[in-house]
Structure formats: C-alpha cells, structure tokens
Motif scaffolding. Structure first.
Motif, PDB file in Angstrom:
ATOM      1  N   LYS A 162       0.820  -1.214   0.000  1.00 53.16           N
ATOM      2  CA  LYS A 162       0.000   0.000   0.000  1.00 53.16           C
ATOM      3  C   LYS A 162       0.855   1.265   0.000  1.00 53.16           C
ATOM      4  N   PRO A 163       1.678   1.435  -1.060  1.00 48.97           N
ATOM      5  CA  PRO A 163       2.546   2.609  -1.114  1.00 48.97           C
ATOM      6  C   PRO A 163       1.743   3.895  -1.172  1.00 48.97           C
ATOM      7  N   GLY A 164       2.166   4.866  -0.400  1.00 50.48           N
ATOM      8  CA  GLY A 164       1.484   6.158  -0.360  1.00 50.48           C
ATOM      9  C   GLY A 164       2.125   7.196  -1.256  1.00 50.48           C
ATOM     10  N   SER A 165       3.273   6.837  -1.846  1.00 51.11           N
ATOM     11  CA  SER A 165       3.983   7.770  -2.707  1.00 51.11           C
ATOM     12  C   SER A 165       4.869   6.996  -3.668  1.00 51.11           C
ATOM     13  N   LEU A 166       5.343   7.701  -4.681  1.00 52.30           N
ATOM     14  CA  LEU A 166       6.272   7.094  -5.623  1.00 52.30           C
ATOM     15  C   LEU A 166       7.553   6.673  -4.895  1.00 52.30           C
ATOM     16  N   GLU A 167       8.016   7.483  -3.943  1.00 52.13           N
ATOM     17  CA  GLU A 167       9.232   7.146  -3.192  1.00 52.13           C
ATOM     18  C   GLU A 167       9.056   5.848  -2.410  1.00 52.13           C
ATOM     19  N   GLU A 168       7.907   5.650  -1.792  1.00 47.77           N
ATOM     20  CA  GLU A 168       7.666   4.403  -1.055  1.00 47.77           C
ATOM     21  C   GLU A 168       7.671   3.209  -1.998  1.00 47.77           C
ATOM     22  N   MET A 169       7.107   3.393  -3.202  1.00 47.97           N
ATOM     23  CA  MET A 169       7.066   2.313  -4.184  1.00 47.97           C
ATOM     24  C   MET A 169       8.485   1.960  -4.633  1.00 47.97           C
ATOM     25  N   VAL A 170       9.297   2.990  -4.917  1.00 50.01           N
ATOM     26  CA  VAL A 170      10.684   2.775  -5.328  1.00 50.01           C
ATOM     27  C   VAL A 170      11.461   2.105  -4.205  1.00 50.01           C
ATOM     28  N   ASP A 171      11.307   2.609  -2.978  1.00 50.02           N
ATOM     29  CA  ASP A 171      12.044   2.056  -1.838  1.00 50.02           C
ATOM     30  C   ASP A 171      11.691   0.595  -1.582  1.00 50.02           C
ATOM     31  N   GLN A 172      10.439   0.228  -1.786  1.00 45.10           N
ATOM     32  CA  GLN A 172      10.025  -1.170  -1.610  1.00 45.10           C
ATOM     33  C   GLN A 172      10.722  -2.057  -2.641  1.00 45.10           C
ATOM     34  N   SER A 173      10.747  -1.613  -3.897  1.00 44.49           N
ATOM     35  CA  SER A 173      11.398  -2.396  -4.955  1.00 44.49           C
ATOM     36  C   SER A 173      12.900  -2.510  -4.708  1.00 44.49           C
ATOM     37  N   ALA A 177      15.163  -5.892  -3.910  1.00 46.01           N
ATOM     38  CA  ALA A 177      16.371  -6.231  -4.665  1.00 46.01           C
ATOM     39  C   ALA A 177      17.554  -6.425  -3.716  1.00 46.01           C
ATOM     40  N   LEU A 178      17.657  -5.559  -2.719  1.00 45.60           N
ATOM     41  CA  LEU A 178      18.754  -5.680  -1.750  1.00 45.60           C
ATOM     42  C   LEU A 178      18.593  -6.927  -0.878  1.00 45.60           C
ATOM     43  N   ASP A 179      17.340  -7.350  -0.634  1.00 46.13           N
ATOM     44  CA  ASP A 179      17.107  -8.630   0.053  1.00 46.13           C
ATOM     45  C   ASP A 179      17.873  -9.756  -0.637  1.00 46.13           C
ATOM     46  N   LEU A 180      17.844  -9.739  -1.970  1.00 50.98           N
ATOM     47  CA  LEU A 180      18.487 -10.794  -2.754  1.00 50.98           C
ATOM     48  C   LEU A 180      20.006 -10.777  -2.610  1.00 50.98           C
ATOM     49  N   LEU A 181      20.532  -9.651  -2.128  1.00 52.41           N
ATOM     50  CA  LEU A 181      21.974  -9.517  -1.899  1.00 52.41           C
ATOM     51  C   LEU A 181      22.326  -9.650  -0.429  1.00 52.41           C
ATOM     52  N   GLY A 182      21.335 -10.057   0.383  1.00 54.12           N
ATOM     53  CA  GLY A 182      21.582 -10.271   1.806  1.00 54.12           C
ATOM     54  C   GLY A 182      21.538  -9.032   2.663  1.00 54.12           C
ATOM     55  N   VAL A 183      21.009  -7.935   2.109  1.00 55.10           N
ATOM     56  CA  VAL A 183      20.858  -6.696   2.874  1.00 55.10           C
ATOM     57  C   VAL A 183      19.378  -6.533   3.165  1.00 55.10           C
ATOM     58  N   HIS A 184      18.992  -6.706   4.416  1.00 56.38           N
ATOM     59  CA  HIS A 184      17.586  -6.678   4.801  1.00 56.38           C
ATOM     60  C   HIS A 184      17.291  -5.375   5.536  1.00 56.38           C
ATOM     61  N   LEU A 185      16.374  -4.598   4.982  1.00 55.93           N
ATOM     62  CA  LEU A 185      16.083  -3.262   5.494  1.00 55.93           C
ATOM     63  C   LEU A 185      14.783  -3.244   6.280  1.00 55.93           C
ATOM     64  N   PRO A 186      14.739  -2.471   7.369  1.00 63.05           N
ATOM     65  CA  PRO A 186      13.537  -2.452   8.198  1.00 63.05           C
ATOM     66  C   PRO A 186      12.327  -1.812   7.527  1.00 63.05           C
ATOM     67  N   HIS A 187      12.534  -0.942   6.535  1.00 62.05           N
ATOM     68  CA  HIS A 187      11.388  -0.267   5.906  1.00 62.05           C
ATOM     69  C   HIS A 187      10.643  -1.143   4.897  1.00 62.05           C
ATOM     70  N   VAL A 188      11.214  -2.295   4.530  1.00 64.09           N
ATOM     71  CA  VAL A 188      10.567  -3.156   3.535  1.00 64.09           C
ATOM     72  C   VAL A 188       9.356  -3.827   4.163  1.00 64.09           C
ATOM     73  N   ARG A 189       8.209  -3.640   3.513  1.00 60.11           N
ATOM     74  CA  ARG A 189       6.989  -4.288   3.997  1.00 60.11           C
ATOM     75  C   ARG A 189       6.919  -5.685   3.432  1.00 60.11           C
ATOM     76  N   ARG A 190       6.681  -6.632   4.302  1.00 60.45           N
ATOM     77  CA  ARG A 190       6.676  -8.023   3.893  1.00 60.45           C
ATOM     78  C   ARG A 190       5.268  -8.624   4.032  1.00 60.45           C
ATOM     79  N   TRP A 191       4.955  -9.514   3.141  1.00 65.57           N
ATOM     80  CA  TRP A 191       3.629 -10.135   3.107  1.00 65.57           C
ATOM     81  C   TRP A 191       3.278 -10.703   4.475  1.00 65.57           C
ATOM     82  N   THR A 192       2.122 -10.364   4.955  1.00 69.27           N
ATOM     83  CA  THR A 192       1.522 -10.793   6.239  1.00 69.27           C
ATOM     84  C   THR A 192       2.250 -10.240   7.473  1.00 69.27           C
ATOM     85  N   GLU A 193       3.256  -9.385   7.281  1.00 69.77           N
ATOM     86  CA  GLU A 193       3.957  -8.820   8.429  1.00 69.77           C
ATOM     87  C   GLU A 193       3.545  -7.387   8.720  1.00 69.77           C
ATOM     88  N   GLY A 194       2.510  -6.905   8.061  1.00 64.50           N
ATOM     89  CA  GLY A 194       1.998  -5.568   8.361  1.00 64.50           C
ATOM     90  C   GLY A 194       2.521  -4.494   7.591  1.00 64.50           C
TER      91      GLY A 194
END
Length: 194
Positions: A162-173, A177-194
C-alpha cells in the motif's frame, strides 16, 4: 571474512541509462545508512543523461553517493578481478544492452565485466531489468542471464505494501532487490507482516 575493509562488505551498484535511474540512486542513498556496507558504483554516461530527465540531481551529486566510483570504461579497475572481494552486484536499472552484454559474456566495459566477475565467482548479481513490452529476444537474454547465474528482477511494484507515494514504491522495490543480496532493510513491507 568480509568482502571489504575491516568489518565492511563491498557491494557494487551499477546504474545504466534505462528509465528508472532512481532505483540505483535510492539504492546508493539507502546503503549509505546501512552499517558495514561499502558501496562501489559504476554509472554509465547514459545514466547521467537519463537522470537529467528523471531526477532533480546533478551528475556531481550522483557521483558523490558511493564510497568508491569507477569509470565505466576502466576495465583495469579493482572490480574487474575476481580476487577483489565483493558481496555481489545490483544493476539498477538494467538496460537491454547491459542485459545482452551480461548474457553473452561481452565484457568490453566495466559494468558487464564486473557482472561477469560476480557470476564466475558465484556471487549474487541482481538485474533490475527495465523494458516493456518484451519480445522473444529480450526473453531469451533473460533466460541466458539466469542460466549464467544472474537474478533478473524487473522492478514490479508490490501493491500489498500500500505505497502512499512514488518514493515508497521505489524504496520497496529497491529493498526487495537488496534482500536478494543479503541486505535486509527495516522499511521493507513483507507479506503478512503488516
């Protein structure tokens, strides 16, 4: 042992000239705030040209984002050798030309050479491929890059966040991508985690 300075991991971010240079820019901005990450960037001349149309940032401001910046033609750079330890590489955005060079091992410039090094050393390579619609040649290149070991990840928005802005949409993507490189960020919204 880390792939960087004492306690730091070297992560390569390449920005090419496809629409969506904001993905690479945001990756570099976000990674500046992640402890233990040292960013090594390659920015193509086409990326600087595309940025003129897409973002309010000068070439000099873009060049200041990474810890280390390399010239796109410097095939003698540290990143061109497998003995130079890195964690992996993100190409954001990834043009068709860059995808083609990576898929066919055409390493005449530093972006495809650094990508080829990641593949031969079995390091993660994530390609945020930016093209649509696709023809059979694009699909064949994505298949070959995947067979070589790359991860092709077009920046498709996750609307469950539920991105509220273009920046949130970009940051999620970028975060995914960084998840795939082993960098896990707190701002990433994950399915069923709120």
């Amino acid at each position: 042992m880390s792939a960087g300075g004492v306690g730091r991991q070297r992560l390569i971010v390449a920005i090419t000239g496809a629409s969506g240079v904001i993905y690479g820019i945001r990756a570099l901005q976000i990674l500046r705030e992640v402890p233990g990450i040292e960013t090594h960037a390659i920015i193509s001349p086409s990326a600087f040209r595309t940025a003129q149309d897409e973002v309010d940032m000068s070439a000099e401001e873009m060049k200041a984002l990474p810890d280390v910046l390399y010239g796109h033609r410097d095939i003698g750079a540290a990143l061109s050798s497998g003995s130079y330890l890195t964690t992996g590489m993100l190409v954001a955005p990834c043009t068709v030309k860059t995808l083609s060079n990576i898929a066919t091992c055409n390493a005449g410039e530093l972006i495809p050479r650094a990508a080829d090094v990641c593949l031969k050393e079995r390091r993660r390579l994530v390609l945020m491929f930016r093209e649509t619609p696709l023809h059979a040649g694009h699909i064949a290149l994505m298949e070959q890059a995947t067979r070589n070991g790359a991860i092709v990840m077009p920046p498709v928005p996750a609307f469950y966040s539920k991105p509220g802005s273009l920046e949130e949409m970009v940051d999620q993507s970028v975060g995914r991508a960084l998840d795939l490189l082993g960098v896990h960020l707190p701002h990433v919204r994950r399915w069923t985690e709120g």
